[in-house]
Design an enzyme around this catalytic site. Structure first.
Site, PDB file in Angstrom:
ATOM      1  N   SER A 173       0.813  -1.213   0.000  1.00 24.78           N
ATOM      2  CA  SER A 173       0.000   0.000   0.000  1.00 24.78           C
ATOM      3  C   SER A 173       0.844   1.259   0.000  1.00 24.78           C
ATOM      4  O   SER A 173       0.306   2.359  -0.055  1.00 24.78           O
ATOM      5  CB  SER A 173      -0.927   0.011   1.225  1.00 24.78           C
ATOM      6  OG  SER A 173      -0.179  -0.148   2.413  1.00 24.78           O
ATOM      7  N   HIS A 217      -2.849  -3.192  -5.790  1.00 24.32           N
ATOM      8  CA  HIS A 217      -3.227  -2.846  -4.424  1.00 24.32           C
ATOM      9  C   HIS A 217      -4.731  -2.958  -4.206  1.00 24.32           C
ATOM     10  O   HIS A 217      -5.516  -2.165  -4.715  1.00 24.32           O
ATOM     11  CB  HIS A 217      -2.752  -1.421  -4.094  1.00 24.32           C
ATOM     12  CG  HIS A 217      -3.104  -0.981  -2.717  1.00 24.32           C
ATOM     13  ND1 HIS A 217      -3.444   0.316  -2.413  1.00 24.32           N
ATOM     14  CD2 HIS A 217      -3.171  -1.676  -1.551  1.00 24.32           C
ATOM     15  CE1 HIS A 217      -3.705   0.406  -1.129  1.00 24.32           C
ATOM     16  NE2 HIS A 217      -3.556  -0.795  -0.584  1.00 24.32           N
ATOM     17  N   GLU A 230      -5.901  -0.530  -7.171  1.00 24.50           N
ATOM     18  CA  GLU A 230      -4.917   0.337  -7.804  1.00 24.50           C
ATOM     19  C   GLU A 230      -3.884  -0.518  -8.525  1.00 24.50           C
ATOM     20  O   GLU A 230      -3.312  -1.435  -7.928  1.00 24.50           O
ATOM     21  CB  GLU A 230      -4.200   1.211  -6.760  1.00 24.50           C
ATOM     22  CG  GLU A 230      -5.067   2.280  -6.135  1.00 24.50           C
ATOM     23  CD  GLU A 230      -4.330   3.075  -5.074  1.00 24.50           C
ATOM     24  OE1 GLU A 230      -4.523   4.297  -5.007  1.00 24.50           O
ATOM     25  OE2 GLU A 230      -3.563   2.469  -4.285  1.00 24.50           O
ATOM     26  N   ASN A 274      -4.049   5.869  -0.399  1.00 27.85           N
ATOM     27  CA  ASN A 274      -3.400   5.956   0.903  1.00 27.85           C
ATOM     28  C   ASN A 274      -2.755   7.313   1.147  1.00 27.85           C
ATOM     29  O   ASN A 274      -2.641   7.757   2.285  1.00 27.85           O
ATOM     30  CB  ASN A 274      -2.364   4.841   1.060  1.00 27.85           C
ATOM     31  CG  ASN A 274      -2.937   3.669   1.824  1.00 27.85           C
ATOM     32  OD1 ASN A 274      -3.530   3.828   2.881  1.00 27.85           O
ATOM     33  ND2 ASN A 274      -2.785   2.476   1.281  1.00 27.85           N
TER      34      ASN A 274
END
Length: 287
Positions: free
Chosen positions: A119, A140, A152, A190
């Protein structure tokens, strides 16, 4: 490039379980690997329970449950990981990821796609020791992987177009919405979400509001979960590790500074739901 049929998920923790279940339900054959046999066994039990809950909610049938479980092969034999796609979902430590991916690359031909569910760690950095970095990308998922629609896809400096296109097609086949992200600390979600956690932690440290109050207020404004309940779900240690990586990635920019409150929780072994206690207590879960 041939379509993906066989998948190896490395890491039988929360994310590995969710990704394995997701892929198995989509019809893929999945090797679920962990170096600890007991973790692999408990992961399959957890997946079976998750599928039972899905039946109760009338999201799947009993036949679909059995088909998904038949698609998952638990193993602690690393030599079996000869597949079309590898999804690494282990601890957020660069050297561990590099070691595992380098070794699994040796087991497969150059057409195998390797991915990391990291992440926050730079994809280009993870790929540095690989023989075929063009076959490597970030993939991700978000927790819980079985229900969160977004994934992602992160391109490293050497990632090939064919690898990206194959992962886009794979994402469609597992019914995910794929977003292509550049290889920047924290990628997209994130990086943006970091302040949801860090600012909430600052409010708690400064005693502006209680933990419960912050969660209730943010839920009242439309967030599905408050930041502290969400950190407990993710794992306080995992959330902290991501913050620390992004903090370093942005050359110690103070806006990403990790929280002492999280450090204290980690030091006391209060990691959230997985330990039965974090910012909240979970008496019905094992401690």
């Amino acid at each position: 490039m041939a379509p993906i049929q066989h998948i190896a998920v490395i890491g039988a923790g929360t994310m590995g379980q969710g990704i394995s279940q997701l892929c198995a339900q989509a019809g893929f054959k999945v090797l679920l690997y962990d170096i600890q046999p007991e973790l692999v066994k408990s992961a399959v039990t957890a997946i079976a329970h998750s599928l039972d809950v899905a039946i109760q909610k009338e999201k799947i049938t009993a036949a679909q449950r059995e088909a998904a479980l038949q698609n998952i092969v638990p193993t602690s034999d690393f030599r079996l990981l000869q597949v079309d796609l590898v999804i690494e979902a282990v601890i957020e430590k660069l050297e561990v990821k590099q070691m595992l991916l380098t070794e699994v690359e040796k087991l497969n031909d150059q057409h195998c796609i390797l991915t990391s569910n990291t992440s926050s760690i730079a994809i280009t950095q993870i790929a540095a020791p690989l023989k075929y970095p063009g076959q490597f990308a970030g993939l991700h998922f978000f927790n819980p992987a079985t229900t969160m629609k977004l994934v992602e896809i992160i391109r490293g400096t050497a990632t090939s177009d064919s690898t990206i296109n194959t992962l886009k097609d794979f994402s469609e086949r597992i019914h995910k919405t794929a977003v292509l992200a550049a290889d920047s600390p924290g990628f997209i979600v994130n990086r943006v979400a970091r302040h949801y956690y860090t600012e909430s932690l600052k409010l708690a440290e400064e005693r502006v509001c209680t933990i419960e109050g912050i969660d209730q207020l943010l839920q009242a404004t439309g967030f599905r979960m408050g930041p502290f309940a969400l950190m407990d779900l993710i794992g306080i240690d995992i959330n902290y590790a991501v913050t620390e990586t992004i903090f370093k990635g942005f050359h110690y920019d103070p806006k990403f500074r990790p929280s002492r409150l999280q450090q204290q929780k980690i030091a006391s072994g209060q990691l959230g739901r997985k330990t039965g206690k974090g910012f909240y207590e979970y008496p019905d879960l094992p401690k």
